[in-house]
Scaffold this active site. Structure first.
Site, PDB file in Angstrom:
ATOM      1  CD1 TRP A 181      -2.739   1.736   0.708  1.00 63.36           C
ATOM      2  CD2 TRP A 181      -1.190   2.467   2.256  1.00 63.36           C
ATOM      3  NE1 TRP A 181      -3.148   3.087   1.210  1.00 63.36           N
ATOM      4  CE2 TRP A 181      -2.238   3.570   2.046  1.00 63.36           C
ATOM      5  CE3 TRP A 181      -0.075   2.744   3.094  1.00 63.36           C
ATOM      6  CZ2 TRP A 181      -2.132   4.817   2.392  1.00 63.36           C
ATOM      7  CZ3 TRP A 181      -0.089   4.033   3.607  1.00 63.36           C
ATOM      8  CH2 TRP A 181      -1.059   5.057   3.594  1.00 63.36           C
ATOM      9  CD  GLU A 222      -4.577  -1.395   2.480  1.00 65.62           C
ATOM     10  OE1 GLU A 222      -5.190  -0.854   3.674  1.00 65.62           O
ATOM     11  OE2 GLU A 222      -3.423  -1.846   2.891  1.00 65.62           O
ATOM     12  CE  LYS A 224      -6.193   5.937   3.522  1.00 68.30           C
ATOM     13  NZ  LYS A 224      -5.276   6.366   4.714  1.00 68.30           N
ATOM     14  CG  ASP A 255      -8.359  -0.797   5.330  1.00 69.12           C
ATOM     15  OD1 ASP A 255      -9.339  -0.342   6.070  1.00 69.12           O
ATOM     16  OD2 ASP A 255      -7.201  -0.676   6.149  1.00 69.12           O
ATOM     17  CG  HIS A 258      -7.958   2.062   2.945  1.00 69.27           C
ATOM     18  ND1 HIS A 258      -6.952   1.656   2.222  1.00 69.27           N
ATOM     19  CD2 HIS A 258      -7.886   2.365   4.037  1.00 69.27           C
ATOM     20  CE1 HIS A 258      -6.170   1.724   3.466  1.00 69.27           C
ATOM     21  NE2 HIS A 258      -6.673   2.326   4.462  1.00 69.27           N
ATOM     22  CG  HIS A 282      -5.516  -4.985   6.039  1.00 68.09           C
ATOM     23  ND1 HIS A 282      -4.613  -3.921   5.860  1.00 68.09           N
ATOM     24  CD2 HIS A 282      -4.948  -5.943   5.834  1.00 68.09           C
ATOM     25  CE1 HIS A 282      -3.352  -4.482   5.514  1.00 68.09           C
ATOM     26  NE2 HIS A 282      -3.655  -5.710   5.868  1.00 68.09           N
ATOM     27  CG  ASP A 290      -8.695   4.846   6.565  1.00 71.69           C
ATOM     28  OD1 ASP A 290      -8.797   3.994   7.254  1.00 71.69           O
ATOM     29  OD2 ASP A 290      -7.412   4.837   6.247  1.00 71.69           O
ATOM     30  CG  ASP A 292      -7.132   3.165  10.508  1.00 72.23           C
ATOM     31  OD1 ASP A 292      -7.297   2.013   9.619  1.00 72.23           O
ATOM     32  OD2 ASP A 292      -6.533   3.933   9.804  1.00 72.23           O
ATOM     33  CG  ASP A 322      -4.771  -1.691   9.180  1.00 73.19           C
ATOM     34  OD1 ASP A 322      -3.985  -1.021  10.064  1.00 73.19           O
ATOM     35  OD2 ASP A 322      -4.411  -1.283   7.957  1.00 73.19           O
TER      36      ASP A 322
END
Length: 413
Positions: A181, A222, A224, A255, A258, A282, A290, A292, A322
């Site tokens: 990524w 990955e 985003k 993810d 993302h 993820h 995003d 997390d 993640d």
């Protein structure tokens, strides 16, 4: 009758074998990310966290050394049931005194202590090149940079990481997922969107030209949608990454933080399974963007798990956590997030999927809705607690974590 026996009886009434569900879940590996323990700081750079990502909060006890991080990982793993792997970033390389190597020079020897750690605990290792928080990330560009010196530095980093991933697989005897990524993009509207993507494609081609065993190392890519300071354009968009993965026969990774907030990864899983033998996830929790946040046992996490299970794809999907929350106890963040993924998988395994599928095929959508709602109130908790008990774990892990905080974490200044 115990809570589990009661739950087993009720699930049997709808055609679900709880013993089969428990047995299946036990064999599903979940890759636990190392970077929750130190707020994505790593050991190889004094640079502040950058690349469109940010860890917020200042809860006491952040791991500052490899030894502290390993101790915290041990504590978290002791409270997480099931089959586990450990997911590392390249920035967690370890160096002997006076023998630092920059990211374009790292090699297997800088991860030997991680391999020993994993082997002692029977863990597989996954890996990620670290294309952020480094002076050679210039103007928010790495593999797509027009500066050939910058681009070559990061291409070499990618090649070195592929070698390290192969080392992990060889030494642990467990296949290694190596995820690529990059944070590359622009804050405002660019004049040329194509050239950076062509350079990114060239860089990926050069990295993947290095020899590696595709049966033991699975390279994932990955995407985003945007990041802090990269709001207007991201080189590695979903469309680019999916096209590249398809053409090169590598594994697409999604993810679920993302994407645009109205997009759901759970809806995308079956689309990728229709064309790819393997996919990777993820699992995180985005709040408005995003962000997390720690994964919870929420609607989307459950729906992701259901899509995997009802499509008989547990052996086709690489699962990894993640997220990085610095505002709460980091051990608890690890355990809560990992257990939430496993709860979601168990919940999915306890669905009468064949019956539900038949209702849909016969267009009995009223009955389908009613069944889906009624299944939510079956005694799932009794099955989950049985799963924990069979591995010597309790549903309550907070007291154990708070004791570790008082004995270890608060002493870190």
């Amino acid at each position: 009758m115990t809570p589990y026996e009661e739950a087993r009886s009720q699930y049997a009434h709808v055609g679900v074998d709880t013993e089969a569900a428990l047995s299946t879940l036990q064999g599903v590996p979940l890759s636990i990310h190392c970077w929750q323990g130190d707020d994505v700081t790593g050991f190889d750079s004094k640079e502040a966290l950058s690349g469109g990502i940010q860890a917020t909060g200042n809860y006491p006890g952040r791991a500052r050394t490899p030894q502290e991080l390993m101790a915290d990982i041990d504590k978290a793993l002791s409270l997480i049931p099931g089959k586990k792997k450990l997911n590392l970033h390249a920035s967690y390389a370890m160096f002997e005194e006076g023998k630092f190597a920059d990211r374009d020079q790292i090699g297997p020897q800088h991860f030997a202590q991680w391999v020993a750690f994993a082997r002692e605990r029977g863990l597989g290792l996954d890996f990620n090149p670290t294309f952020f928080s480094h002076p050679m990330v210039q103007e928010n560009l790495t593999l797509s940079s027009p500066d050939e010196t910058v681009r070559r530095f990061w291409v070499e980093h990618g090649k070195r990481c592929l070698e390290i991933a192969s080392y992990f697989a060889q030494e642990t005897g467990v296949p290694c997922v190596m995820n690529i990524w990059i944070p590359d993009g622009y804050k405002d509207i660019p004049a040329d969107r194509l050239s950076p993507r062509l350079r990114f494609r060239q860089s990926l081609d050069e990295i993947l030209a290095a020899p590696y065993d595709r049966s033991h190392v699975f390279v994932t890519l990955e995407s985003k949608v945007f990041g802090i300071g990269l709001e207007s354009y991201t080189v590695g968009s979903s469309e680019f990454c999916l096209q590249y993965a398809d053409q090169k026969g590598i594994v697409p990774l999604m993810d679920n933080g993302h994407y645009h907030p109205t997009e759901l990864v759970s809806d995308k899983i079956s689309a990728l399974l229709a064309f790819h033998e393997k996919i990777a996830l993820h699992i995180t929790r985005g709040v408005r963007w995003d962000s997390d946040h720690v994964v919870l046992f929420d609607d989307e996490t459950r729906e992701i798990a259901k899509e995997i299970v009802r499509n008989n794809a547990l052996h086709r999907v690489f699962l990894a956590t993640d997220y990085f929350d610095a505002a709460i106890n980091r051990i608890s963040a690890w355990v809560t997030g990992a257990r939430s993924v496993q709860k979601a998988l168990l919940f999915a395994l306890l669905q009468p999927n064949q019956m539900l599928r038949q209702l849909q095929e016969e267009n009995r959508m009223t009955e389908l809705m009613v069944w889906q709602e009624s299944l939510k109130t079956l005694p799932f908790g009794g099955v989950w607690e049985e799963y924990l008990a069979r591995q010597g774990l309790a549903a309550d892990y907070l007291s154990d974590i708070m004791q570790y905080e008082q004995e270890v974490l608060v002493n870190r200044r």
